[in-house]
Design a protein around this motif. Structure first.
Motif, PDB file in Angstrom:
ATOM      1  N   GLU A   1     137.819  72.066  12.916  1.00 43.43           N
ATOM      2  CA  GLU A   1     138.402  71.916  14.254  1.00 43.43           C
ATOM      3  C   GLU A   1     139.881  71.546  14.113  1.00 43.43           C
ATOM      4  N   PRO A   2     140.751  72.543  13.942  1.00 43.46           N
ATOM      5  CA  PRO A   2     142.174  72.284  13.675  1.00 43.46           C
ATOM      6  C   PRO A   2     142.929  71.565  14.795  1.00 43.46           C
ATOM      7  N   LYS A   3     142.377  71.476  15.968  1.00 45.66           N
ATOM      8  CA  LYS A   3     143.060  70.802  17.074  1.00 45.66           C
ATOM      9  C   LYS A   3     142.431  69.437  17.383  1.00 45.66           C
ATOM     10  N   LEU A   4     141.783  68.856  16.400  1.00 43.00           N
ATOM     11  CA  LEU A   4     141.110  67.565  16.558  1.00 43.00           C
ATOM     12  C   LEU A   4     142.128  66.438  16.324  1.00 43.00           C
ATOM     13  N   ALA A   5     142.756  65.988  17.400  1.00 46.77           N
ATOM     14  CA  ALA A   5     143.822  64.991  17.300  1.00 46.77           C
ATOM     15  C   ALA A   5     143.355  63.719  16.598  1.00 46.77           C
ATOM     16  N   LEU A   6     142.169  63.253  16.914  1.00 47.24           N
ATOM     17  CA  LEU A   6     141.660  62.030  16.287  1.00 47.24           C
ATOM     18  C   LEU A   6     141.490  62.222  14.781  1.00 47.24           C
ATOM     19  N   GLY A   7     141.176  63.438  14.355  1.00 49.99           N
ATOM     20  CA  GLY A   7     141.083  63.722  12.921  1.00 49.99           C
ATOM     21  C   GLY A   7     142.417  63.524  12.234  1.00 49.99           C
ATOM     22  N   TYR A   8     143.493  64.036  12.838  1.00 46.59           N
ATOM     23  CA  TYR A   8     144.831  63.855  12.265  1.00 46.59           C
ATOM     24  C   TYR A   8     145.230  62.387  12.290  1.00 46.59           C
ATOM     25  N   SER A   9     144.908  61.707  13.370  1.00 41.97           N
ATOM     26  CA  SER A   9     145.247  60.294  13.487  1.00 41.97           C
ATOM     27  C   SER A   9     144.568  59.481  12.391  1.00 41.97           C
ATOM     28  N   ASN A  10     143.264  59.687  12.216  1.00 39.03           N
ATOM     29  CA  ASN A  10     142.532  58.924  11.207  1.00 39.03           C
ATOM     30  C   ASN A  10     142.960  59.301   9.794  1.00 39.03           C
TER      31      ASN A  10
END
Length: 188
Positions: A104-113
């Motif tokens: 899921e390349p648009k998973l903001a929480l993934g980038y944040s974590n």
């Protein structure tokens, strides 16, 4: 005298019942070795409950079981990586958070974590890249701007840190103040 003893006994019983009701309102997750969790969603929900209870290693096991059944769940990879980060297993956390972002390349929480984990292990270049991805998705994320500014500062790029300060000034003056203070201290 007898009457007051009965009253105290009744108060203790009521307090005990109230305690039981309070425990039922917030039940503890059952042990992981119980086989009542049959599908991926059950394991996922159990992982969330265990994570919420601060049982991060058990939560990671529950998320892993969910992924055994449904390996294409970006949310489960995200939660597995987050639980691992919270338990101090940063290498595995990075691997699993990256997997969530592949799915899921648009998973903001993934980038944040992911950025937070990189920041915590002092991999500032990687953290900066993850914060930049986060800010492309959520430009108003004040914590993202603040941490990206710190990354630039630690990477020896005070001009870029200053740019994050300027963006942050409009979003969160308190964090902007902390960032400019760090920039000024680093410059001395």
């Amino acid at each position: 005298m007898r009457h007051s003893t009965c009253t105290h006994l009744m108060v203790l019983l009521l307090a005990g019942l109230a305690g039981s009701v309070a425990e039922e309102a917030h039940p503890q997750p059952p042990p992981l070795d119980q086989e009542e969790y049959l599908d991926a969603e059950d394991w996922f929900i159990s992982g969330l409950a265990l994570n919420g209870a601060g049982r991060y290693q058990d939560a990671a096991l529950a998320f892993a079981r969910s992924l055994d059944i449904n390996p294409e769940s970006a949310a489960t990879w995200l939660n597995l990586g987050t639980a691992q980060a919270l338990s101090g297993d940063f290498d595995q956390a990075i691997t699993h958070l990256k997997k969530s972002l592949q799915l899921e390349p648009k998973l903001a929480l993934g980038y944040s974590n992911l950025a937070e984990v990189y920041f915590r292990v002092e991999q500032y270049r990687e953290a900066a890249e993850a914060y930049q991805e986060l800010l492309e998705l959520t430009p108003g994320d004040s914590n993202g701007h603040y941490k990206l500014g710190l990354c630039w500062l630690y990477l020896g790029e005070p001009g870029k840190a200053q740019g994050e300060y300027l963006a942050l000034k409009l979003l969160d003056p308190d964090l902007a103040g902390k960032l400019i203070q760090a920039i000024n201290q680093r410059g001395k």
